[in-house]
Design an enzyme around this catalytic site. Structure first.
Site, PDB file in Angstrom:
ATOM      1  N   HIS A   4      -7.859   9.780   3.947  1.00 36.46           N
ATOM      2  CA  HIS A   4      -7.462   8.739   4.891  1.00 36.46           C
ATOM      3  C   HIS A   4      -7.893   9.147   6.298  1.00 36.46           C
ATOM      4  CE1 HIS A   4      -4.400   7.864   1.660  1.00 36.46           C
ATOM      5  NE2 HIS A   4      -4.903   6.672   1.884  1.00 36.46           N
ATOM      6  N   GLY A   5      -8.194   8.169   7.134  1.00 36.96           N
ATOM      7  CA  GLY A   5      -8.621   8.464   8.506  1.00 36.96           C
ATOM      8  C   GLY A   5     -10.125   8.599   8.565  1.00 36.96           C
TER       9      GLY A   5
ATOM     10  N   ASP B 239       0.843  -1.199   0.000  1.00 31.57           N
ATOM     11  CA  ASP B 239       0.000   0.000   0.000  1.00 31.57           C
ATOM     12  C   ASP B 239       0.881   1.253   0.000  1.00 31.57           C
ATOM     13  OD1 ASP B 239      -2.428   1.367   0.147  1.00 31.57           O
ATOM     14  OD2 ASP B 239      -2.429   1.401   2.344  1.00 31.57           O
ATOM     15  N   HIS B 240       0.624   2.162  -0.915  1.00 33.12           N
ATOM     16  CA  HIS B 240       1.359   3.431  -1.009  1.00 33.12           C
ATOM     17  C   HIS B 240       2.876   3.261  -1.070  1.00 33.12           C
ATOM     18  CE1 HIS B 240      -1.994   6.179  -0.736  1.00 33.12           C
ATOM     19  NE2 HIS B 240      -2.520   5.371   0.159  1.00 33.12           N
TER      20      HIS B 240
ATOM     21  N   HIS C 163      -9.427   4.984  -2.103  1.00 35.61           N
ATOM     22  CA  HIS C 163      -8.718   4.949  -0.818  1.00 35.61           C
ATOM     23  C   HIS C 163      -9.588   5.638   0.226  1.00 35.61           C
ATOM     24  CE1 HIS C 163      -4.443   3.720  -1.790  1.00 35.61           C
ATOM     25  NE2 HIS C 163      -5.090   3.617  -2.938  1.00 35.61           N
ATOM     26  N   GLY C 164      -9.171   5.524   1.502  1.00 34.16           N
ATOM     27  CA  GLY C 164      -9.897   6.227   2.565  1.00 34.16           C
ATOM     28  C   GLY C 164     -11.294   5.671   2.775  1.00 34.16           C
TER      29      GLY C 164
HETATM   30  P1  13P Z   1      -8.579   4.597   5.778  1.00 31.55           P
HETATM   31  O1  13P Z   1      -7.549   4.481   6.857  1.00 31.55           O
HETATM   32  O2  13P Z   1      -9.263   5.894   5.778  1.00 31.55           O
HETATM   33  O3  13P Z   1      -9.512   3.441   5.787  1.00 31.55           O
HETATM   34  O4  13P Z   1      -7.796   4.551   4.390  1.00 31.55           O
HETATM   35  C1  13P Z   1      -7.117   3.383   4.050  1.00 31.55           C
HETATM   36  C2  13P Z   1      -6.348   3.555   2.811  1.00 31.55           C
HETATM   37  O5  13P Z   1      -6.779   4.218   1.888  1.00 31.55           O
HETATM   38  C3  13P Z   1      -5.071   2.877   2.733  1.00 31.55           C
HETATM   39  O6  13P Z   1      -4.391   3.171   1.551  1.00 31.55           O
END
Ligand code: 13P
Length: 280
Positions: free
Chosen positions: A180-181, A82-83, A208-209
Site C-alpha cells: 500500500h502507498g 475495503d479491509h 492491492h496496492g
Molecule cells: P494503494 O493506496 O497503494 O493504491 O492501495 C490501495 C489498496 O490496496 C486499498 O486496499
C-alpha cells in the site's frame, strides 16, 4: 439501478481477460470524477470505502452518495468494504447497502482467517453481497504481518489450496510483494508466485496496492489472473494536487473542480490500462 455484486463484475472481467478497478472513495468530488470517467469508458467500477474514511465517520454517507449515483448510472457499480476489520464492521457495511465486503483475516492464524471468512460469507449471503478474503501479507500499512516461509510476505500456494478447500469466497487478495502507498523504486512483484497461485485458485485474484505499479507490470498481472486492482493513494494524491494547484483563487468551486479534473484524468488512465486484453 446499476448496483451489482463483486462476483458479477469479476465474472465479466474473467470473460474479457481484464481487471476491474476498485477506487477508494473519500469524498463527493472523488465519487463524481470516478462516475464521469467510468461512464465515458462504459466500464464497471468498484467503489471502495476504506478504513480511514470509516474512522472519519463516512461509511454511511459515502455509501448513500455512491448508491444515489449508481441509481442513475448505466454502468455496473459495486459498493465495497475495503479491509473489513471485524464481523461487526461487515454487518454495518451490509446495513448501509454495500454489495461486497472484504474481510481482512490475513493478520490472523490460517484457521481463524478461514473461520472469520466463513462467518462473513454467511452474513453477506443473507444480504445478497459478495466476499473478498486475503492471504499473504500486503506490505506498507500491513507490514507487521508475516508468514513463516523464506519470503515471509508472499502468499503460499499451499495456503491458497487449503483456503479454497475450506471456504468459497468470491475473490482472494494475494500478497505477491505488493504494498500500500507509493513504492520506493520499482515494485518487486513475484509473478512466478502469482502464476502458481492462479493455476490453483478457484476464485478470481485481487491485487492491492495498485498505486504506482508501472503499466507493463499491471498488464502482466492481469495476464496472470488478476481481476480486481485496488487504487487509493494515487486518487488522494491527484485530488490534493488539483486543489492545492487552484487554492490561490480562493473560490470553492474552481478549487473543487481542479481536484475533480485531476482525479478524472487519473481514473480514465487506470480504466484504459485495466481494460488491457479486453475481448471486444
Ligand atoms: P494503494 O493506496 O497503494 O493504491 O492501495 C490501495 C489498496 O490496496 C486499498 O486496499
Amino acid at each position: 439501478m446499476s448496483l451489482c455484486t463483486l462476483k458479477e463484475v469479476l465474472s465479466y472481467a474473467k470473460d474479457k481477460k481484464a481487471a476491474i478497478p476498485a477506487f477508494n472513495i473519500d469524498n463527493m468530488e472523488i465519487i463524481q470524477s470516478i462516475f464521469k470517467a467510468s461512464e465515458e469508458e462504459e466500464y464497471p467500477v468498484i467503489l471502495a470505502v476504506g478504513q480511514a474514511a470509516i474512522r472519519d465517520g463516512r461509511m454511511a454517507l459515502l455509501a448513500a452518495a455512491a448508491r444515489a449515483f449508481a441509481e442513475k448510472s448505466p454502468i455496473p457499480v459495486v459498493i465495497h468494504l475495503d479491509h473489513g476489520q471485524s464481523l461487526e464492521q461487515v454487518r454495518m457495511a451490509l446495513d448501509c447497502g454495500f454489495t461486497s465486503v472484504m474481510i481482512d483475516g490475513s493478520k490472523l492464524p490460517f484457521g481463524k482467517n478461514v473461520r472469520i471468512s466463513e462467518e462473513t460469507l454467511k452474513l453477506a449471503k443473507a444480504a445478497g453481497a459478495s466476499v473478498e478474503a486475503e492471504l499473504g501479507c500486503i506490505l506498507g500499512v500491513e507490514d507487521d504481518i508475516s508468514h513463516d516461509d523464506n519470503k515471509p510476505f508472499l502468499v503460499r500456494t499451499e495456503d491458497v489450496k487449503a483456503f479454497n478447500e475450506a471456504v468459497t469466497v468470491d475473490a482472494l487478495a494475494v500478497g505477491i510483494g505488493n504494498a500500500h502507498g507509493i513504492y520506493k523504486g520499482l515494485p518487486n512483484l513475484d509473478f512466478e508466485r502469482l502464476s502458481e497461485v492462479n493455476d490453483i485458485s478457484k476464485v478470481p485474484l485481487v491485487l492491492h496496492g495498485g498505486s504506482g505499479i508501472p503499466a507493463d507490470m499491471i498488464q502482466k498481472a492481469i495476464s496472470l489472473g488478476i481481476r480486481k486492482i485496488n487504487v487509493a493513494t494515487e486518487i488522494r494524491l491527484a485530488y490534493v494536487k488539483g486543489i492545492t494547484g487552484a487554492v490561490e483563487c480562493g473560490d470553492f468551486y474552481p478549487i473543487a473542480n481542479a481536484g475533480k479534473a485531476e482525479v478524472y484524468d487519473l481514473v480514465k488512465g487506470k480504466i484504459q490500462l485495466f481494460k488491457n486484453g479486453m475481448v471486444k
